[in-house]
Scaffold this motif. Structure first.
Motif, PDB file in Angstrom:
ATOM      1  N   UNK A  43      46.706 -37.169  16.101  1.00 20.62           N
ATOM      2  CA  UNK A  43      46.760 -37.846  17.394  1.00 20.62           C
ATOM      3  C   UNK A  43      45.825 -37.109  18.333  1.00 20.62           C
ATOM      4  N   UNK A  44      44.809 -37.818  18.798  1.00 19.12           N
ATOM      5  CA  UNK A  44      43.769 -37.199  19.617  1.00 19.12           C
ATOM      6  C   UNK A  44      44.058 -37.478  21.093  1.00 19.12           C
ATOM      7  N   UNK A  45      44.310 -36.443  21.890  1.00 13.95           N
ATOM      8  CA  UNK A  45      44.625 -36.632  23.314  1.00 13.95           C
ATOM      9  C   UNK A  45      43.361 -36.951  24.116  1.00 13.95           C
ATOM     10  N   UNK A  46      43.537 -37.131  25.400  1.00 16.71           N
ATOM     11  CA  UNK A  46      42.393 -37.340  26.288  1.00 16.71           C
ATOM     12  C   UNK A  46      41.562 -36.063  26.349  1.00 16.71           C
ATOM     13  N   UNK A  47      40.289 -36.196  26.074  1.00 16.24           N
ATOM     14  CA  UNK A  47      39.357 -35.069  26.101  1.00 16.24           C
ATOM     15  C   UNK A  47      38.141 -35.452  26.926  1.00 16.24           C
ATOM     16  N   UNK A  48      37.528 -34.469  27.547  1.00  9.43           N
ATOM     17  CA  UNK A  48      36.298 -34.703  28.292  1.00  9.43           C
ATOM     18  C   UNK A  48      35.085 -34.450  27.416  1.00  9.43           C
ATOM     19  N   UNK A  77      38.049 -39.735  27.398  1.00  7.28           N
ATOM     20  CA  UNK A  77      38.707 -40.827  26.708  1.00  7.28           C
ATOM     21  C   UNK A  77      39.696 -40.298  25.683  1.00  7.28           C
ATOM     22  N   UNK A  78      40.650 -41.161  25.361  1.00  6.70           N
ATOM     23  CA  UNK A  78      41.725 -40.816  24.441  1.00  6.70           C
ATOM     24  C   UNK A  78      41.599 -41.680  23.192  1.00  6.70           C
ATOM     25  N   UNK A  79      41.382 -41.055  22.048  1.00  5.38           N
ATOM     26  CA  UNK A  79      41.291 -41.816  20.802  1.00  5.38           C
ATOM     27  C   UNK A  79      42.655 -42.195  20.257  1.00  5.38           C
ATOM     28  N   UNK A  80      43.664 -41.383  20.529  1.00  9.13           N
ATOM     29  CA  UNK A  80      44.997 -41.699  20.044  1.00  9.13           C
ATOM     30  C   UNK A  80      45.130 -41.488  18.547  1.00  9.13           C
ATOM     31  N   UNK A  81      45.933 -42.331  17.864  1.00  5.56           N
ATOM     32  CA  UNK A  81      46.151 -42.152  16.425  1.00  5.56           C
ATOM     33  C   UNK A  81      44.851 -42.347  15.638  1.00  5.56           C
ATOM     34  N   UNK A  82      44.582 -41.417  14.733  1.00  3.81           N
ATOM     35  CA  UNK A  82      43.368 -41.474  13.910  1.00  3.81           C
ATOM     36  C   UNK A  82      43.687 -40.960  12.510  1.00  3.81           C
ATOM     37  N   UNK A  83      42.802 -41.269  11.580  1.00  3.75           N
ATOM     38  CA  UNK A  83      42.804 -40.590  10.291  1.00  3.75           C
ATOM     39  C   UNK A  83      41.459 -39.885  10.164  1.00  3.75           C
TER      40      UNK A  83
END
Length: 206
Positions: free
Chosen positions: A24-29, A138-144
């Motif tokens: 789970x990718x949070x909001x990153x700059x 931006x937030x990618x959220x769930x990823x594989x």
């Protein structure tokens, strides 16, 4: 002064292994810039990479001076797409590829600090593609994701495993853009030893 290194502090996102995994990718700059064309032959691609790194190092220096925080400049990353996805598979028409190159930033880097860093980069080195560089979160959220070791043009089997095996078995489908994180410097690393994280945002199948 402590030093922040995204590859160590966010190891689960920037230290992928050879097995496919969910994250789970949070909001990153990010310091980012868009373009299109082959990464192997496009002058624009080269200019954008130069502009991003010149800006990222200027931002890093300003963060030390103004915020008292130090960080290691992160790896180059890229989001990839094309109007016709066949440009990535059947035809391998690299000139039709579109991309957004990025360098992740610590959470204390603000829009204001970025703009000051960009101004310093332009004043000192005037990178050709500086007008394309911007700051975004931006937030990618769930990823594989999975770690690919080897040449970039041999990523296909790993991507196929993610899309054709791992996702369907977990009732997932792709969304968003294909994401690559380049952990190796291609200028100094043999193709067989290049380490690249392949990431795909996903969502549940309805």
């Amino acid at each position: 002064m402590d030093n922040y290194d995204v590859k160590k502090d966010l190891r689960h996102l920037y230290g992928a292994k050879g097995r496919i995994e969910r994250v789970d990718v949070p909001t990153l700059g990010f310091v980012t810039a868009d373009g299109e064309g082959s990464p192997n032959t496009s002058r624009l691609y080269t200019d954008v990479v130069e502009a991003l790194y010149t800006t990222a190092y200027a931002v890093r220096a300003l963060a030390v001076e103004e915020v008292g925080r130090k960080h290691t400049v992160g790896p180059l990353e890229g989001l990839w797409w094309a109007d016709d996805l066949g440009a990535f598979t059947a035809s391998r028409d690299e000139d039709a590829w579109k991309w957004r190159l990025m360098i992740v930033q610590p959470d204390w880097i603000t829009e204001e600090l970025f703009r000051a860093g960009l101004e310093r980069a332009v004043a000192r080195k005037a990178p050709a593609a500086a007008d394309r560089v911007r700051f975004t979160r931006f937030e990618e959220g769930p990823c594989v994701q999975v770690l690919h070791v080897g040449p970039y043009d041999q990523e296909g089997p790993a991507i196929a495993r993610m899309h054709d095996e791992f996702m369907p078995a977990r009732h997932l489908k792709p969304r968003g853009l294909h994401h690559e994180i380049y952990l190796s410097d291609a200028r100094r690393t043999a193709p067989a030893r290049l380490r690249t994280i392949l990431r795909q945002p996903v969502e549940a199948v309805a």
